[in-house]
Design an enzyme around this catalytic site. Structure first.
Site, PDB file in Angstrom:
ATOM      1  N   GLY A 106       3.999 -12.710   0.738  1.00  0.00           N
ATOM      2  CA  GLY A 106       4.735 -11.524   1.159  1.00  0.00           C
ATOM      3  C   GLY A 106       5.846 -11.064   0.237  1.00  0.00           C
ATOM      4  N   SER A 107       5.743 -11.299  -1.066  1.00  0.00           N
ATOM      5  CA  SER A 107       6.813 -10.853  -1.962  1.00  0.00           C
ATOM      6  C   SER A 107       6.856  -9.325  -2.048  1.00  0.00           C
ATOM      7  CB  SER A 107       6.688 -11.493  -3.349  1.00  0.00           C
ATOM      8  OG  SER A 107       5.524 -11.072  -4.009  1.00  0.00           O
ATOM      9  N   ASN A 108       5.705  -8.666  -2.043  1.00  0.00           N
ATOM     10  CA  ASN A 108       5.708  -7.199  -2.026  1.00  0.00           C
ATOM     11  C   ASN A 108       6.204  -6.672  -0.678  1.00  0.00           C
ATOM     12  OD1 ASN A 108       4.873  -6.028  -4.597  1.00  0.00           O
ATOM     13  ND2 ASN A 108       2.959  -7.132  -4.272  1.00  0.00           N
ATOM     14  N   LYS A 116     -15.943  -6.649  13.073  1.00  0.00           N
ATOM     15  CA  LYS A 116     -14.841  -6.051  12.306  1.00  0.00           C
ATOM     16  C   LYS A 116     -14.263  -4.863  13.069  1.00  0.00           C
ATOM     17  CE  LYS A 116     -13.702  -4.417   7.732  1.00  0.00           C
ATOM     18  NZ  LYS A 116     -14.009  -4.797   6.374  1.00  0.00           N
ATOM     19  N   MET A 169      -5.920  -9.493   2.092  1.00  0.00           N
ATOM     20  CA  MET A 169      -7.163  -9.899   1.449  1.00  0.00           C
ATOM     21  C   MET A 169      -8.409  -9.564   2.270  1.00  0.00           C
ATOM     22  SD  MET A 169      -5.902 -10.824  -1.333  1.00  0.00           S
ATOM     23  CE  MET A 169      -7.323 -11.484  -2.161  1.00  0.00           C
ATOM     24  N   ARG A 170      -8.386  -8.394   2.895  1.00  0.00           N
ATOM     25  CA  ARG A 170      -9.539  -7.935   3.661  1.00  0.00           C
ATOM     26  C   ARG A 170      -9.857  -6.503   3.248  1.00  0.00           C
ATOM     27  NH1 ARG A 170     -11.050 -11.303   6.884  1.00  0.00           N
ATOM     28  NH2 ARG A 170     -12.491  -9.971   7.974  1.00  0.00           N
ATOM     29  N   ASN A 213      -2.735   0.680  -1.350  1.00  0.00           N
ATOM     30  CA  ASN A 213      -2.867  -0.709  -1.751  1.00  0.00           C
ATOM     31  C   ASN A 213      -2.269  -0.891  -3.140  1.00  0.00           C
ATOM     32  OD1 ASN A 213      -3.790  -3.438  -1.635  1.00  0.00           O
ATOM     33  ND2 ASN A 213      -5.562  -2.889  -2.868  1.00  0.00           N
ATOM     34  N   HIS A 238      -2.688  -3.332  -6.555  1.00  0.00           N
ATOM     35  CA  HIS A 238      -3.666  -4.241  -7.159  1.00  0.00           C
ATOM     36  C   HIS A 238      -3.171  -4.678  -8.538  1.00  0.00           C
ATOM     37  CE1 HIS A 238      -7.598  -6.053  -7.740  1.00  0.00           C
ATOM     38  NE2 HIS A 238      -7.592  -5.549  -8.959  1.00  0.00           N
TER      39      HIS A 238
END
Length: 189
Positions: free
Chosen positions: A13-15, A66, A91-92, A108, A110
């Protein structure tokens, strides 16, 4: 009017922390109202709780599909009146249920210069390929894997081979770029 953001994360969780701190300081005109985590017990949940942010921890495999998993999340997003979603190490792959309700309102981050090296371990993929310029990309989330429209990118020149050094460089650039990008997005959403 201040927007309400949900951050989806799976790990450290750093971001998440960087965005939350920027909101608390008033740099981003938004409130982080919800942390959604698909790995119960991940450190990001502790970060969120320390800041008084509501946490939803769900195991995707405990749902029949899902769609059922995402419908449960969607109910929480609606309950909290969430305007925007930031993925931060989530990560989904986001599915149709969430995409249909938050089209062009999910971003997101990346750790590569997309479209190069999408998917898991962008840094490792880039190192294996032997690139000399690494980077970070922020993009809208759509049905494709790391293929949505690019919002912002930052290049990170590095010719060394120490992954730990490179990861620190990438994380530092991620935090700064994500904060700047979300700040601008909140001014237009």
């Amino acid at each position: 009017m201040q927007k309400k953001i949900a951050i989806f994360a799976s790990g450290n969780g750093s971001n998440f922390q960087a965005l939350a701190d920027a909101c608390v300081k008033g740099y981003i005109n938004a409130e982080i109202s919800l942390c959604v985590c698909d790995h119960p017990g991940a450190y990001v949940t502790e970060r969120a709780r320390r800041l008084g942010i509501k946490v939803i921890e769900l195991r995707p495999k405990s749902f029949p599909s899902k769609e059922d998993y995402e419908k449960t999340i969607l109910k929480e997003l609606e309950k909290e009146k969430i305007d925007f979603i930031c993925l931060a190490g989530y990560m989904r792959i986001v599915g149709k249920t969430l995409l249909d309700s938050f089209r062009n309102k999910i971003v997101n981050i990346h750790p590569s210069l997309l479209p190069a090296f999408p998917g898991i371990d962008g840094i490792g993929q880039a190192m294996a390929y032997g690139v000399k310029v690494y980077g970070v990309t922020i993009h809208y989330v759509d049905e494709t894997l790391d293929g949505g429209s690019i919002i912002a990118q930052a290049a990170i020149p590095y010719e060394g081979s120490d992954r730990e050094v490179l990861e620190k460089m990438v994380h530092a650039r991620e935090h700064a770029l994500y904060i700047e990008t979300v700040k601008k997005l909140m001014e237009t959403v």
